[in-house]
Design an enzyme around this catalytic site. Structure first.
Site, mmCIF file in Angstrom:
data_model
loop_
_atom_site.group_PDB
_atom_site.id
_atom_site.type_symbol
_atom_site.label_atom_id
_atom_site.label_comp_id
_atom_site.label_asym_id
_atom_site.label_seq_id
_atom_site.Cartn_x
_atom_site.Cartn_y
_atom_site.Cartn_z
ATOM 1 N N VAL A 1 0.794 -0.981 -0.050
ATOM 2 C CA VAL A 1 0.113 -0.218 0.062
ATOM 3 C C VAL A 1 0.968 1.161 -0.118
ATOM 4 O O VAL A 1 0.540 2.397 -0.558
ATOM 5 C CB VAL A 1 -0.984 0.156 1.080
ATOM 6 C CG1 VAL A 1 -1.947 -1.184 1.209
ATOM 7 C CG2 VAL A 1 -0.251 0.044 2.539
ATOM 8 N N SER B 1 -1.642 1.130 -5.060
ATOM 9 C CA SER B 1 -0.556 1.851 -3.858
ATOM 10 C C SER B 1 -1.517 3.162 -3.601
ATOM 11 O O SER B 1 -2.440 3.555 -4.405
ATOM 12 C CB SER B 1 0.601 1.773 -4.091
ATOM 13 O OG SER B 1 0.498 2.647 -4.977
ATOM 14 N N HIS B 2 -1.341 3.612 -2.500
ATOM 15 C CA HIS B 2 -1.782 4.734 -2.020
ATOM 16 C C HIS B 2 -1.373 5.861 -3.000
ATOM 17 O O HIS B 2 -2.238 6.846 -3.355
ATOM 18 C CB HIS B 2 -1.292 5.122 -0.633
ATOM 19 C CG HIS B 2 -2.029 4.412 0.641
ATOM 20 N ND1 HIS B 2 -1.405 4.209 1.857
ATOM 21 C CD2 HIS B 2 -3.084 3.734 0.622
ATOM 22 C CE1 HIS B 2 -2.208 3.467 2.543
ATOM 23 N NE2 HIS B 2 -3.202 3.025 1.984
ATOM 24 N N ALA B 3 -0.223 5.968 -3.414
ATOM 25 C CA ALA B 3 0.116 6.818 -4.247
ATOM 26 C C ALA B 3 -0.386 6.968 -5.762
ATOM 27 O O ALA B 3 -0.951 8.007 -5.862
ATOM 28 C CB ALA B 3 1.695 6.877 -4.715
#
Length: 415
Positions: free
Chosen positions: A198, A371-373
């Site tokens: 993540v 992922s968060h990005a």
């Protein structure tokens, strides 16, 4: 004072806890635990005068210090101690569940604090205060601003905290259920604990499970893993012989996809789900609405047609942009980023949120489309390409580059 996770609801315990509570009640595999609800936060900070703050940096710092410096009330500490004893006093995960977190309008992915491998009531109490205080961090304020909120304190700016038994995952990752009927389930997986996936610090394996159960996969070079050692988290190198070994077999990927459909049915829409596998058993750690779907992976014919000077990565966020490459390896480089620059970095940390508000695009060396990005880039509608090895060395600072986040390509002066 504390709410069993089985009884958690979004209006008293936040979106993250509310979703887990609904899944728990539906009989899905969610680790047991409990929630420190909004009421406890309000009682703890009610006399601190937070409502007068306007969001200036010095005021944010004062708010965080005031919250973290105030001991929890003795009755709450006693309740935490009893609840931990009922779980067997294991290491626990302590995770944020804010009122505006994990909603259909904004994910708040990575904006607030969460902690793994926390043990003992004293350390748990400290982690609870840190989760509360993270409501007032610059990265949380920046996300609220970028998501259309003015960032000013209001009645809905409250934090609950989830506490669950910590799981020492052998494999973990993220999956997105289809946004369109009969589309594929997207899964990303890597060795060890989930923050590597993540947080984008590893490029994970990617799996697509079609409606008919067929599986296609792209196996990545998974060089590091995160694991618990006592009450610490440690990053270890993955042995060379294992780096290119698939983290999941097809049967497990198919099982995850089937589980994700049950979760989407319970929660009523496409879901972004964090999962972990421990001793062969799958656990669900989080589920939230998908706020923006990732681009589909490129087909082999797409990549074969690209010019030799093109760098190929993982499509992370739709769109194409041309701008100045700005190499950012850490916070010391933040001041160099100007509006319209294209951020080129090893990976993006949640503390880098302010950069995503001014950058025109993002290129990372590691990370996947779930992922968060990548999620935040999609929410901000800026193109992103992830998982280009050595991008910070292969692209020159100040060079003009073009990022195609739909195709997963970067071209430019020395790409």
């Amino acid at each position: 004072m504390l709410v069993p996770l089985m009884e958690a609801a979004a209006d008293t315990c936040g979106g993250k806890a509310g979703a887990l509570g609904a899944l728990f009640r539906a009989g899905l595999p969610v680790p047991d635990g409990f929630v420190v609800p909004f009421a406890a936060y309000r009682a703890a900070v009610g006399d601190l005068g937070l409502g007068r703050f306007t969001g200036e940096p010095d005021e944010l710092d004062a708010a965080r210090q005031a919250i973290q410096g105030r001991p929890l009330h003795a009755t709450l500490v006693d309740a935490l101690g009893r609840a931990l004893d009922e779980l067997g006093d294991p290491p626990v995960a302590v995770r944020s569940s804010a009122a505006n977190e994990d909603t259909g309008q904004a994910s708040a992915a990575g904006r607030y604090e969460s902690f793994l491998a926390v043990r003992g009531v004293g350390e748990v109490a400290h982690a609870v205060r840190a989760c509360w205080a993270s409501l007032w961090s610059p990265r949380a304020l920046g996300y609220r601003d970028a998501s259309g909120r003015d960032g000013r304190p209001s009645d809905d700016l409250v934090m609950a905290v989830i506490l669950q038994r910590h799981l020492d995952a052998e494999v973990s990752g993220v999956m997105f259920t289809p946004a369109v009927p009969n589309d594929a389930t997207e899964i990303e997986a890597s060795w060890g604990l989930g923050p590597s996936v993540v947080g984008g610090t590893v490029t994970p394996d990617a799996y697509r499970v079609a409606e008919d159960g067929s599986v296609t996969r792209t196996v990545a070079d998974k060089r590091t893993r995160l694991d618990r050692r006592g009450t610490r988290l440690v990053v270890r190198d993955v042995p060379t012989r294992v780096r290119h070994r698939p983290a999941l077999d097809d049967a497990t990927a198919t099982h995850l996809a089937a589980l994700s459909k049950e979760i989407a049915a319970v929660l009523g829409g496409p879901q972004d789900i964090e999962w972990a596998i421990v001793d062969g058993r799958t656990w669900i750690l989080q589920a939230r609405p998908v706020t923006a779907t990732p681009p589909p992976p490129p087909s082999p014919s797409d990549t074969s047609d690209t010019p030799p000077a093109t760098l190929n990565g993982i499509p992370g966020s739709h769109g194409t942009v041309t701008g100045t490459a700005r190499i950012v390896r850490g916070p010391g480089d933040f001041a160099r980023v100007q509006p319209g620059d294209i951020l080129v970095c090893p990976f993006t940390d949640p503390a880098w949120t302010p950069l995503l508000r001014i950058a025109a695009g993002v290129v990372t060396e590691t990370g996947g489309a779930l992922s968060h990005a990548a999620i935040v880039a999609r929410e901000q509608a800026i193109p992103a390409v992830l998982g280009i090895p050595n991008a910070t060395a292969r692209l020159r600072d100040d060079a003009v580059i073009t990022v195609d986040g739909t195709a997963g390509t970067v071209t430019g002066t020395n790409a």
